[in-house]
Design a protein around this motif. Structure first.
Motif, PDB file in Angstrom:
ATOM      1  N   GLN A  16     -14.419 -54.837 -47.191  1.00 41.98           N
ATOM      2  CA  GLN A  16     -13.939 -54.240 -45.945  1.00 41.98           C
ATOM      3  C   GLN A  16     -15.085 -53.884 -45.004  1.00 41.98           C
ATOM      4  O   GLN A  16     -14.854 -53.576 -43.837  1.00 41.98           O
ATOM      5  CB  GLN A  16     -13.135 -52.969 -46.257  1.00 41.98           C
ATOM      6  CG  GLN A  16     -11.973 -53.199 -47.202  1.00 41.98           C
ATOM      7  CD  GLN A  16     -10.956 -54.172 -46.656  1.00 41.98           C
ATOM      8  OE1 GLN A  16     -10.670 -54.188 -45.466  1.00 41.98           O
ATOM      9  NE2 GLN A  16     -10.419 -55.004 -47.523  1.00 41.98           N
ATOM     10  N   ASN A  17     -16.299 -53.950 -45.502  1.00 39.51           N
ATOM     11  CA  ASN A  17     -17.448 -53.549 -44.695  1.00 39.51           C
ATOM     12  C   ASN A  17     -18.022 -54.763 -43.970  1.00 39.51           C
ATOM     13  O   ASN A  17     -18.947 -55.412 -44.447  1.00 39.51           O
ATOM     14  CB  ASN A  17     -18.513 -52.895 -45.594  1.00 39.51           C
ATOM     15  CG  ASN A  17     -19.662 -52.318 -44.792  1.00 39.51           C
ATOM     16  OD1 ASN A  17     -19.585 -52.205 -43.569  1.00 39.51           O
ATOM     17  ND2 ASN A  17     -20.719 -51.965 -45.478  1.00 39.51           N
ATOM     18  N   GLY A  18     -17.446 -55.079 -42.817  1.00 42.36           N
ATOM     19  CA  GLY A  18     -17.870 -56.256 -42.076  1.00 42.36           C
ATOM     20  C   GLY A  18     -19.224 -56.124 -41.418  1.00 42.36           C
ATOM     21  O   GLY A  18     -19.856 -57.128 -41.056  1.00 42.36           O
ATOM     22  N   GLU A  19     -19.710 -54.894 -41.261  1.00 45.35           N
ATOM     23  CA  GLU A  19     -21.001 -54.679 -40.598  1.00 45.35           C
ATOM     24  C   GLU A  19     -22.188 -55.061 -41.478  1.00 45.35           C
ATOM     25  O   GLU A  19     -23.312 -55.105 -40.991  1.00 45.35           O
ATOM     26  CB  GLU A  19     -21.122 -53.202 -40.184  1.00 45.35           C
ATOM     27  CG  GLU A  19     -20.045 -52.729 -39.223  1.00 45.35           C
ATOM     28  CD  GLU A  19     -20.083 -53.489 -37.906  1.00 45.35           C
ATOM     29  OE1 GLU A  19     -21.185 -53.827 -37.442  1.00 45.35           O
ATOM     30  OE2 GLU A  19     -19.005 -53.757 -37.347  1.00 45.35           O
ATOM     31  N   SER A  20     -21.956 -55.316 -42.749  1.00 44.17           N
ATOM     32  CA  SER A  20     -23.044 -55.617 -43.680  1.00 44.17           C
ATOM     33  C   SER A  20     -23.116 -57.098 -44.030  1.00 44.17           C
ATOM     34  O   SER A  20     -23.640 -57.461 -45.087  1.00 44.17           O
ATOM     35  CB  SER A  20     -22.879 -54.789 -44.959  1.00 44.17           C
ATOM     36  OG  SER A  20     -22.842 -53.415 -44.674  1.00 44.17           O
TER      37      SER A  20
END
Length: 495
Positions: free
Chosen positions: A138-142
């Protein structure tokens, strides 16, 4: 950057894996030391028999130190993967992932210069892949760190696999150096260069110019690295253990590697990075458009549901007040009117908000129950129990979320002719709200105008919970022939 390292095991499997790997590293180190001592002893005996000077302890120590250093670096890398990279990838990302790039660079350099044996390099690469596939998706920024882990592990495994396959020597070094350089430039282009403000207007010339310069710089770096390994710096190491055991060759081979690197950067990496970035942006734009559409529909549904709630409760309150007025014309009527005024003021001023203090919603709930008690107080067969916490904290809740359950209990659980009971319980624990309503059930007469009408209360609250508290609530509804029970748990927000 590595301040967040905590040496804690998240489960027994992780603990077992750690001790197994640690045991393997220690066992391999002991075997390597014994092997070196044995080989040096054999060499010393041969030299003595030949009348030469035997191997001195200093030479033995010089042989052991690189081995000790190799296993120490291997163990340090494993610790970083277990106790830094794994929590960072499984968590919410943020600054915790910044150090992961340094870890991948450290692993790649240690592998290139032959500090890590190919056996442990393969195991570390598999560990990185395991961490990657168990990441927080869910962590698209990484995405940068996730792709770097996948590419690093794949590159290590491919280069090791080529050592056991009969392929041209140049292919080995192309994968080892040119592909590594291509990976670095690809990550930079997709995650740093293309998101640049100057490229948002689709300035292809600027992108091509920057990539051309970077391709030239990476080719220069490959040239310098090849020069440093010219002559086969790894020849003194055992061929079955370390990577750099093949002589890079003469200047012609180096020239070919540099040339192939430049072509790879320009004709493979440059278009691939731009295509990947455009495809991901198109997907994000589509997701944003879908979310906006769903948000608009949710707002419309919520506004519609709220418009249904107000008259619904107003009519119930007015009916209650009317029944009280018929029974007596004194203080009870005045108290009922006061409670109704408080409820109307709540609906006009606070029900239109998205969130209110939980204490205000509890006040409304209490007013409603007191108003209903006025109507039923004359009947000794009706028992109404409340255990409602006098909460004064900072939790926020969607207004009118709890009242439909209580209203439903009074609607279906009260009979002026038969024994009836209602119990309402409300308490909080941290940011969690626990709400229970338990009531009797009575079959309505055929001439009852509300028979067969379930109303909008429960369906309404189910929709609101699904829209406003997805994956943050648990609603249990049980019913039998005589009783009805609901249990609601909601994770609320703090102001």
């Amino acid at each position: 950057m590595f301040k967040q390292i905590t040496f804690k095991f998240k489960n027994d499997v992780t603990r077992i894996e750690f001790w197994v790997v640690t045991g393997c590293i220690i066992a391999a180190l002991i075997l390597s030391i014994f092997d070196i001592i044995r080989n040096n002893q054999i060499a010393a005996n041969n030299m003595i028999q030949a009348g030469q000077q035997a191997v001195t302890p200093a030479l033995l120590s010089a042989t052991l130190m690189p081995i000790l250093f190799s296993y120490l670096v291997t163990f340090i890398i494993y610790l970083l993967l277990c106790f830094y990279l794994t929590p960072a990838f499984e968590g919410d990302g943020g600054t915790a992932l910044n150090g992961s790039l340094l870890i991948f660079i450290f692993i790649a350099l240690s592998y290139l210069v032959g500090i890590i044996s190919i056996y442990f390099a393969a195991l570390l690469a598999l560990k990185i892949l395991f961490i990657y596939f168990n990441r927080n998706r869910q962590n698209g920024e990484s995405a940068l760190y996730y792709e770097a882990s996948l590419l690093t592990a794949s590159w290590i495994l491919i280069t090791i696999g080529l050592l056991y396959v009969s392929t041209p020597v140049m292919l080995h070094f192309y994968i080892l150096y040119d592909v590594a350089a291509a990976m670095v430039l690809y990550l930079y282009a997709v995650h740093v260069l293309l998101p640049n403000e100057k490229l948002k207007n689709k300035n292809i010339i600027y992108y091509f110019f920057r990539m051309f310069l970077l391709a030239a710089l990476s080719s220069l770096a490959v040239y310098l690295i090849c020069l440093s390994f010219k002559g086969g710096s790894g020849l003194s190491r055992p061929a079955a253990i370390f990577v750099l055991v093949i002589d890079i060759g003469d200047a012609e081979n180096i020239a070919w590697l540099v040339f192939l690197n430049f072509l790879t950067q320009l004709f493979i990496v440059m278009p691939l990075a731009r295509t990947t970035y455009k495809r991901r942006n198109a997907k994000k734009d589509e997701e944003i458009k879908t979310l906006k559409t769903e948000l608009g529909q949710s707002d419309a549904n919520l506004n519609f549901l709220k418009s249904q709630i107000n008259p619904h409760f107003l009519f119930n309150a007015l009916n209650t007040l009317y029944g009280t007025a018929l029974q007596e014309n004194a203080e009870r009527t005045g108290e009922g009117i006061q409670k109704l005024g408080d409820m109307m003021r709540f609906m006009l001023e606070e029900n239109v908000r998205d969130r209110i203090l939980l204490s205000r919603d509890i006040d409304y709930l209490k007013n409603y129950i007191l108003l209903q008690k006025l109507r039923t107080s004359a009947s000794s067969s009706i028992i109404i129990e409340t255990q409602i916490e006098d909460y004064q904290g900072a939790l926020m809740i969607t207004p009118m979320l709890l009242i439909p359950f209580v209203e439903n209990a009074f609607k279906h659980g009260i009979s002026l002719q038969n024994p009836s009971h209602i119990k309402v319980t409300l308490q909080t624990d941290g940011n969690t709200l626990y709400f229970d309503v338990h009531n009797s059930i009575h079959i309505r007469h055929d001439n009852d105008p509300e028979k067969g009408q379930s109303g909008i209360g429960l369906d309404n609250v189910k929709q609101r919970l699904a829209l406003l508290y997805p994956n943050r609530h648990d609603l249990v509804i049980r019913e039998n022939a005589k009783e009805f029970f609901i249990h609601l748990t909601v994770q609320l927000d703090i102001i």
